[in-house]
Every structure is written in C-alpha cells, then in structure tokens.
Design an enzyme around this catalytic site. Structure first.
Site, PDB file in Angstrom:
ATOM      1  N   CYS B  37      15.720  12.498   0.540  1.00 49.97           N
ATOM      2  CA  CYS B  37      15.430  11.415   1.514  1.00 49.97           C
ATOM      3  C   CYS B  37      16.078  10.255   2.806  1.00 49.97           C
ATOM      4  O   CYS B  37      16.116  10.338   3.471  1.00 49.97           O
ATOM      5  CB  CYS B  37      15.042   9.916   1.120  1.00 49.97           C
ATOM      6  SG  CYS B  37      14.885   9.584  -0.740  1.00 49.97           S
ATOM      7  N   CYS B 107      19.518   1.575   4.944  1.00 52.09           N
ATOM      8  CA  CYS B 107      21.637   2.484   5.123  1.00 52.09           C
ATOM      9  C   CYS B 107      22.286   0.782   5.025  1.00 52.09           C
ATOM     10  O   CYS B 107      22.675   1.199   4.212  1.00 52.09           O
ATOM     11  CB  CYS B 107      21.729   2.384   6.560  1.00 52.09           C
ATOM     12  SG  CYS B 107      20.412   3.572   7.159  1.00 52.09           S
TER      13      CYS B 107
END
Lengths: 417, 140
Positions: B37, B107
């Site tokens: 990812c 994030c």
C-alpha cells in the site's frame, strides 16, 4: 536528529532546479524557436489559402517540414499527416484503421505497457464491438514474439506496439514484429513518441505501416505531432476522425498549425543530424548515473531490459523507500516516480506492475529522463543528492531495518487498510 | 502537490526516530500498514508501569512525506501522556495540525492506528485490561 533535505549542496555551475524528466516533455531547442518565430508574425498565412503569397509561403514552410519529418524516419513526404500531437496520432491511427477495415475483421492486438493514448482508445473500441488482445510483457518489459504469433487470427486487422516505452525505456523488437505482421497481412502501427529522434527509426526497415510521433518530446513545440501513413506495400487507408475542410488529404481537417509544424520539422532535422553523437553522450551519462547509484546503495533494482534501451532513460527502484518521500527530498530535481502517491489514481505504475514487480517495489521507483541539455555536473549532483536522501529515508524505514535484521517481509501478515 | 510547512518540517527534521527494545516488558510496539500500500508505520512506546505514563516514543515509517510527518507528530504527542490520554488522540487532530489534504487522510488514520497498536501491545504484555485496541500487525 538527521535532516533529510538539503545537506548536499549544488556545486558551482549547476543551476537549480534541474530538469531530468525528458520523457514527459523536453524544452524547446533555441534553434527550433528561431525557425518558428517568423511564422507567428510576418509569415502568418493560412497554408490552405491558394490565391495569395501569404498562403503560398505558409504552404511552402509546411511542405518543407513534411520533408524534414519524413527524412528522419525514412518515409516520403506524402506519407506524413500533421496532427495536434501523438495522442491524436494514436487515436487517428487506431480508430481510423479499425473503422476503415471493419469489414475485414474486428480484432486488434496491443500490449499492456502501452501509453494510455493507445490503451484508452482500444478500450473505447471494445465498447463498439471490437475485440482487443492485450499482450503481456516479460519481466524485462519486452513482448514475446511467440505470444504475438499466437494472438493473430483471421479477424486481426491491426497490431499496435509502441517502439520504446515511456517509463522503462525498453525498445521492442519492432523490425521482427513488423515482419510478422506483413507475413500475416496485418497492419502494424507503432507509437514512436519516445523513439523517434532518439534512436534510428526507419519505417521501411522496421516494416512499420503507421507511426505516431510528437514534437515536444524531441525539443520541438507542444501541440504538434505527426502520423506516418504508408502509401505503398501496403497502401494504408485511414478513416478520418476530424471532418471539415479536407486538409491533410482528407485525413485530418483543420487549419494547419504552421509555426508548430515548422518547429516539428526543424526539431526532426536537428535530431537527424545530432542523434548519433547525442545518443552516445546520453548513454554514457545514464550509465554513469546508474553506476554511481548502484555502487553507493544496496537494494536498488533496475527496471526494464538494459540492452534494448533508450539512451537517456533509467528507471530504478530504491527498495524500502517510498517514491513520493524520495521526490520530496530531492525537490529541486525534476524526475518522475512510479509511486501511487504521485498519481491521481493512487495506483502504482501499471507498467512496472506488468513486469511482475510487487507494488512495494513499484512504489519505490524513480524514472530519470536525461536529455540534450543535461550535463555531467548535473548527473553527479543528482546522484549524490539521491544517495544522501535514500540513506536518510532508510534510517527512517522500518522495512529496511527489518530486512537488515534478516526478517523476510513476505512472511509477515501485514494488516491491510 | 504542495505540502504544508508543518509536514515539510517533520519530513526534514523527523522527531524521535529510532528503535526501542521490543522484547522489553515496558515497551509496546505497533506496526501498521503494508508495503504494497506504500506505507508502513512502526511506533514504539516505553511506558512507566506505575503511572502508565509514556516516557519515551520512537518511530520508523516507510511512506510518503505526510505519513512520515503524521507518525513523527504522533511520537511528540504521546510522549508524557498516560496511555488513556494517548488513546484519545484522533486522526482528525493530526489532519488539523498538519493541514493534510483529503488524499492524505489515510496517513493520519494510520498514525491513530499505530498509537492504538503500540498501546495494545503494551497492555497485552502487561496483562492490562484492553478495550477495542486496533490489532497490531503480526510483527516480531
């Protein structure tokens, strides 16, 4: 604490930012600009105006450019159609042939690592009832000619395989592909955007029937390209995609972009004269960059076959470092990354994935595109800077630490998110 | 993409980079994300067993600048907090502090996850009652 950015200073004579993304576009060569200038102002005529000198002069300039383009690829001037760029050229070639030869068959063969201008065009044709085979590539990025042989059937009308790849720089076995197509009576189109002007391309020797090329990849202007359409053995017919006025022998209507065409012609002329020397210089710069990076860093991976390769291209993965963070550390150097984070789709490069690289390696890739105006000093600086940033980001990378401890990352059950 | 000054600052000067002894009783380790990812975060916390105060925190992150900044910020924020206070840190706080654009919100989610994973690991080691901590990746 270590600072990631700005510890390797640019040496004297190196001006920042450095442009090293010449597969995306190239700066206009000043000689090309000079050739174009009069056609914006004093020689502004419409090349289709047949009844006065303004038109004649413009037409003369266009025909001169047509010769220049043809000469670079071993064609004759009558076989060159000017377009707005290679995306249009690819559309015109593939849709134009598909439409024109619909009676004969509905099967098109291309490959997975083509530019989107080809892939998206093929996808659209699939919706209209055409059948498209997307050939895989080997781990080095080249197609297997046997795969192509097997894919051709009695409904196949067109094979479209790019000359050289825009991301990994590999050069396909074009001559062999063309020969096979001719033996089977199938038309062969090649997207030559990255190859024309960089390496010798000859449509006769390479058995190419239709070839796309672009101005701005060869130090010419943006917004202009060309399509070579073979007139003999075989004579290729293309169904026009833009109507209105019958310019370019009816294959592409619309007032000709005279300054752009003049620029494309001049760019082709210069490329023809300087290719041999330039490709030697770029190959040595590229090899220097590669060697420097490989000797300073572990876990680097060169993507694509390096034997059949464009002079100015280097695509490398710096494993265990994510591409976007790497670009952020070298923000005064313009290169590209195959990382998902740098793309609008959040998907890593489909070209690198087609080589069988894991997403993690694709995320770590950088494409260097060296060009006419790059210097050895710039290459040295880029290498030093990159080595510095990769080392610092690896200090930050849990993956690098784990691998150094001997942990097999593939054995870990990563929590997907 | 333009990064906020705070992201650039954390990227250029990441706080608390490093490794704590994961076998130590008072250290909790969280590892979240996946290489495929494009981001993996590891956060380690050293917790005082008496006070449950996080006395030290270290991170390492593989990921984009925003991922590095989010985890760097997380170490700053958890240090000196009790584990209950640290569990109250949410990804939206991180988004706000770093002015992350929408495409980088994941994030901050990862940073919240890694705090929970590190605390969860510490709790497990020390037999402390756990309520719904995010699963730590099966690292070793």
């Amino acid at each position: 604490m270590s600072t990631v950015a700005a510890t390797v200073a640019a040496p004297k004579g190196v001006k920042l930012p450095i442009y090293m993304d010449n597969h995306a576009t190239t700066p206009l060569d000043p000689r090309v600009l000079e050739a174009m200038m009069p056609y914006f102002t004093t020689v502004f005529g419409n090349a289709a105006s047949r009844n006065h000198s303004f038109g004649w002069e413009a037409e003369q300039a266009v025909e001169n450019a047509r010769e220049q383009v043809a000469k670079l690829i071993g064609a004759s001037a009558k076989e060159i159609i000017f377009t707005s760029g290679a995306t249009e050229s690819n559309n015109l070639a593939i849709k134009g042939i598909a439409e024109m030869y619909r009676e004969r068959g509905n099967h098109i063969i291309t490959q997975v690592t083509e530019h989107k201008a080809t892939l998206d065009t093929c996808k659209k044709l699939e919706k209209q009832g055409y059948r498209v085979t997307y050939l895989p590539v080997k781990a080095d990025g080249l197609i297997d000619i046997e795969d192509l042989k097997r894919a051709i059937d009695d409904k196949t009308i067109l094979v479209s395989i790019m000359y050289a790849n825009n991301e990994i720089g590999v050069i396909q076995p074009i001559e062999e592909i063309g020969k096979l197509c001719h033996e089977k009576g199938v038309l062969f189109h090649s997207d030559g955007v990255q190859a024309v002007g960089k390496i010798p391309v000859n449509v006769i020797k390479d058995n190419i029937d239709v070839l796309s090329l672009s101005g701005h990849k060869i130090y010419g202007p943006k917004g202009v390209g060309a399509l070579y359409v073979r007139r003999r053995n075989p004579r290729v017919q293309i169904s026009e995609q833009i109507n209105g006025g019958g310019h370019e022998r009816g294959m592409r209507s619309g007032t000709l972009n005279v300054p752009g065409i003049v620029g494309l012609g001049k760019a082709c002329e210069i490329a023809g004269q300087e290719m041999e020397e330039e490709s030697k210089r770029l190959t040595s710069l590229r090899d220097h960059l590669k060697q420097k990076l490989e000797s300073a860093l572990d876990y680097v991976h060169v993507n694509g076959n390096m034997e059949h390769h464009l002079p100015g291209n280097l695509n490398m993965s710096f494993v265990y470092v994510e591409g976007e963070s790497l670009l952020m550390g070298i923000n005064e150097i313009a290169v590209s990354s195959g990382s998902a984070c740098t793309s609008a789709t959040l998907e890593p490069s489909y070209v690198l994935k087609a080589l069988g690289l894991g997403d993690d390696v694709a995320h770590s890739s950088i494409r260097f595109g060296l060009g006419r105006f790059n210097t050895i000093e710039e290459v040295d600086y880029v290498a030093d800077k990159l080595i510095d940033v990769v080392q610092k980001l690896r200090e930050l990378s849990p993956l690098y630490e784990m691998v150094k401890e001997g942990i097999d990352l593939s054995k870990i059950e990563w929590a997907a998110h | 993409m333009a990064y906020s000054d705070k992201v650039v600052d954390h990227y250029n000067n990441p706080r608390n980079v490093g490794t704590l002894d994961k076998s130590s009783e008072d250290v909790g380790t969280g590892l979240v994300g996946a290489p495929e990812c494009g981001d993996v975060m590891r956060l380690q916390i050293k917790v005082n067993p008496e006070t449950q105060v996080i006395e030290d925190a270290k991170f390492k992150t593989f990921g984009c600048g925003s991922a590095i900044a989010s985890s760097s910020l997380a170490t700053e924020w958890v240090k000196g907090k009790t584990i209950d206070e640290a569990l109250a840190i949410s990804n939206t706080d991180i988004v706000k502090e770093l002015a992350l654009p929408p495409v980088k919100i994941h994030c901050s989610v990862l940073a919240e996850d890694v705090i929970r994973a590190a605390i969860g690991d510490w709790k497990k080691k020390n037999g402390v009652e756990t309520e719904a901590a995010a699963p730590a990746a099966a690292a070793h």
